[in-house]
Structure formats: C-alpha cells, structure tokens
Write a protein that holds these residues in place. Structure first.
Motif, PDB file in Angstrom:
ATOM      1  N   VAL A  67     -15.636  22.946  34.185  1.00  0.00           N
ATOM      2  CA  VAL A  67     -16.259  22.834  33.022  1.00  0.00           C
ATOM      3  C   VAL A  67     -18.197  23.770  33.034  1.00  0.00           C
ATOM      4  O   VAL A  67     -19.316  23.175  32.629  1.00  0.00           O
ATOM      5  CB  VAL A  67     -16.994  21.572  32.272  1.00  0.00           C
ATOM      6  N   THR A  68     -18.075  23.677  34.661  1.00  0.00           N
ATOM      7  CA  THR A  68     -19.597  24.118  34.968  1.00  0.00           C
ATOM      8  C   THR A  68     -20.721  24.607  34.329  1.00  0.00           C
ATOM      9  O   THR A  68     -22.059  24.838  33.626  1.00  0.00           O
ATOM     10  CB  THR A  68     -19.836  24.697  36.762  1.00  0.00           C
ATOM     11  N   ASP A  69     -19.695  25.516  33.873  1.00  0.00           N
ATOM     12  CA  ASP A  69     -20.583  26.841  32.816  1.00  0.00           C
ATOM     13  C   ASP A  69     -20.345  26.057  31.123  1.00  0.00           C
ATOM     14  O   ASP A  69     -20.951  26.622  30.458  1.00  0.00           O
ATOM     15  CB  ASP A  69     -20.537  28.269  32.907  1.00  0.00           C
ATOM     16  N   GLN A  70     -20.164  25.326  30.836  1.00  0.00           N
ATOM     17  CA  GLN A  70     -19.726  25.012  29.512  1.00  0.00           C
ATOM     18  C   GLN A  70     -21.158  23.884  29.004  1.00  0.00           C
ATOM     19  O   GLN A  70     -21.650  23.284  29.901  1.00  0.00           O
ATOM     20  CB  GLN A  70     -18.633  24.480  29.442  1.00  0.00           C
ATOM     21  N   PRO A  71     -21.540  24.133  27.980  1.00  0.00           N
ATOM     22  CA  PRO A  71     -22.520  23.497  27.109  1.00  0.00           C
ATOM     23  C   PRO A  71     -22.076  22.199  27.114  1.00  0.00           C
ATOM     24  O   PRO A  71     -21.201  22.008  27.508  1.00  0.00           O
ATOM     25  CB  PRO A  71     -22.987  24.120  26.080  1.00  0.00           C
TER      26      PRO A  71
END
Length: 367
Positions: A67-71
């Motif tokens: 989820v590194t790039d998930q808000p």
C-alpha cells in the motif's frame, strides 16, 4: 485483524536519513509502542504506516498487500494526533460522527456506532455536550472515539498523552490499555516516554537514529537487551554501566579497577566464552543489594551513600565507590530504608544472575 509490515523501509529528507531500513512485522491485535529519543524517526515511521509520508525506499504492506503509494483513506487505519482538534461549536456526538457523515453513513447507523463506542469509552452521558465542557481526559476519549467509530482495523496514536498532566496521563494510559484489550483492535502508539511503553505495551519497537535497536515484548527489552543502548534507555533509574576486564582466577572475576567482583564457579564457562577480556558491565539498580540484603555468597564491594531519593515504598541510593562512575541502587527493604542515609558506608552485593556484558566497541550484548 490486520497485519502491518514494513519491508526494509527507509525515509530520507535530502542527506538526512530519518528512518533507516526498518524491516518489521507488527503483531495483529497487539498494543505496540514505537519508542525512542527525540528525532529517532518514530513519528516518521508512524506517518509512513498511515500514508502521510511515502518511503524513499521499501514498502508498507497491509495484510500482505503493498500500500506504499495508496492514500490514507484506502488503508482502513485511523490516527489520533497529539493535537485533539475537536470542534467546540459541535457536540461530542457531532465530533465523533463527523467522519462517518463524510463517508455517507446514515444517521441511524452513525448514532448506533457513536453510542456503542461512547459506552466503551465511558462518555455516554457526555454526547450532547460541547468538548469545552469536558475534562482533558474526556476530551482525549472523544478524539479516540472519533477514530474508533469508523471501525478501523488499526489505530495509530502519535504521542496522545504528552500534553496531559501526570495524574491524567496515568489514568489515560490505563484507559487506552483497557480499551485496546476490550476491542481487540491493533494499536500502534508513538511515545518518547519509556514508562508509558513498559506499563501498557505488549511489544516495543525501540528506535535510535532511525534504526531498530530491538523489537519484542517489553520485558525482553528490560531483562534481555540486545545492546547497551537498549539497556541504558529502558529502565528508571538507568542501568549501572562500567568498564571491566574478565580475569580467570580459578573461577572468574570482573576487575573494574577500583572494585573486583568474584563470580561463582557456575558462571566460569559463560564468562570465559566471551571473545574479549575487556567488557562493559551492566547491572540494574534493583540487582544491587545494600547491607544485609541479598545473599551472602554474592560478589560484593564497599561504597558510600551519596544521595538518597525517597519515593515512599522504595528509595534510590546513589553510591560512590572506587569506580569512577556513580552507581545507583533501588531498595524496597524497610530495614535498609530506615537505616541508610547520606554519608553511610555500606556493603553492596551484586546478583550474579542479573549481570549483563556488552562489547565495548559495538555495544552488542554478550548476555
């Protein structure tokens, strides 16, 4: 429950490395404290879990999904900040339900969730009051309730107790532990206060200069520190530390220059297995016994009481000996407490089972 993993996460701000290659899997359903001195990277670590910061390298995983790039809104996490940010023109009910309203949850469902969580937080009779009419501890519960009504899998807390006075802080940390145990929700809580961490955490992630020093059950960090930093940071008063040499004299002796500690024969192989003779010795204050306390066969030395600090049911004794370092002993023995005062000469006995040895260069623990 939700599993959170940090897969070799690093966060850099230009040339500053705030978090350095953290690889950790948090225990589901546990109360985890991220602990360390100011500037060690603990809040940055929490913010990367929340999605408020993006790692320079490495990944954040939730239930095995990257989820590194998930808000933040896609992570099913909720965060409680040090600043409570409550609206005094709204009631407690409206404060707690605002996030649900923004998510489109209907009024009946909102009220059901609010009343359920308010009962857990013991503020059900405060729902129609503005936060300004509540005590500091009750306001803290409202801020926590605002997160809990969303039914997140994980609650992130960024130093929520630091602005409270001592009495209220003690009450609230007990309440946080009770609430977490009752709900079974995973809590990840940042603090610089090792007493808070030791008293309520199931496990502690201890950081220093952005690096993991030790991660595990709180008592492991206290009784089995991985290195000298952990031993020194955990515990109040701090562990006694001094330089010594291991000398074989039939059994084994720790020669600290000013004092010598002759250890029982059963410890011979353990001490002589250490790869170097010069070591750093660590002894917890409660493992240094004064006067007739302790066992007569334990290694002993003489010291003078320099300062006595009284806490009611126990005392701290700061000691001067032939060591360069000042030592401290903690005693709850009533006879010792009633008889020792500043300037007294005293025999100090060391529990040999509680001695820690560290590499003087790396700081890593031998045992």
């Amino acid at each position: 429950m939700t599993k959170i993993e940090l897969d070799h996460v690093t966060k850099e701000y230009g040339s500053l490395v705030a978090v350095d290659d953290i690889a950790i899997e948090f225990t589901e359903g546990a109360y985890t404290m991220i602990l360390g001195p100011s500037g060690c990277g603990k809040s940055t670590t929490l913010r990367m879990i929340a999605g408020l910061e993006t790692p320079t390298r490495g990944d954040v995983l939730i239930d095995g999904e990257v989820v590194t790039d998930q808000p933040p809104r896609h992570r099913n996490l909720s965060m409680v900040f040090q600043s409570l940010a409550l609206w005094n023109h709204k009631s407690v009910r409206e404060n707690m339900g605002f996030g649900l309203q923004m998510e489109g949850v209907d009024k009946e469902e909102r009220n059901a969730r609010i009343e359920e969580i308010a009962a857990v937080l013991q503020i059900e009779d405060k729902l129609d009051q503005p936060p300004s009419e509540l005590s500091g501890g009750q306001q803290q519960r409202v801020a926590l309730g605002r997160s809990l009504v969303r039914k997140p899998e994980v609650i992130l807390l960024d130093e929520p107790l630091s602005s409270l006075d001592e009495k209220l802080r003690l009450e609230m940390r007990t309440e946080l532990a009770r609430i977490q145990q009752e709900l079974g929700t995973t809590f990840v809580h940042v603090t610089h206060n090792q007493e808070d961490a030791m008293t309520i955490a199931d496990e502690i992630l201890l950081l220093n200069e952005g690096e993991v020093q030790q991660f595990g059950p709180s008592l492991d960090l206290y009784h089995e520190p991985d290195n000298e930093f952990v031993a020194d940071f955990i515990g109040s008063p701090s562990i006694n530390l001094f330089d010594a040499n291991i000398v074989e004299n039939g059994a084994v002796r720790l020669d600290a220059g000013g004092i010598s500690l002759d250890l029982p024969e059963r410890h011979r192989d353990q001490y002589l297995s250490v790869p170097r003779s010069d070591v750093r010795v660590g002894v917890r204050p409660e493992s240094m016994y004064l006067g007739d306390d302790g066992e007569s066969g334990w290694p002993a030395f003489s010291a003078t009481v320099d300062v006595v600090e009284t806490f009611g049911d126990y005392n701290w004794y700061y000691l001067q000996s032939d060591l360069e370092e000042s030592l401290v002993s903690q005693s709850a023995n009533v006879n010792v407490m009633n008889s020792l005062s500043r300037g007294d000469e005293v025999t100090v006995r060391v529990n040999p089972e509680s001695v820690h040895l560290f590499d003087p260069k790396s700081g890593e623990a031998y045992f």
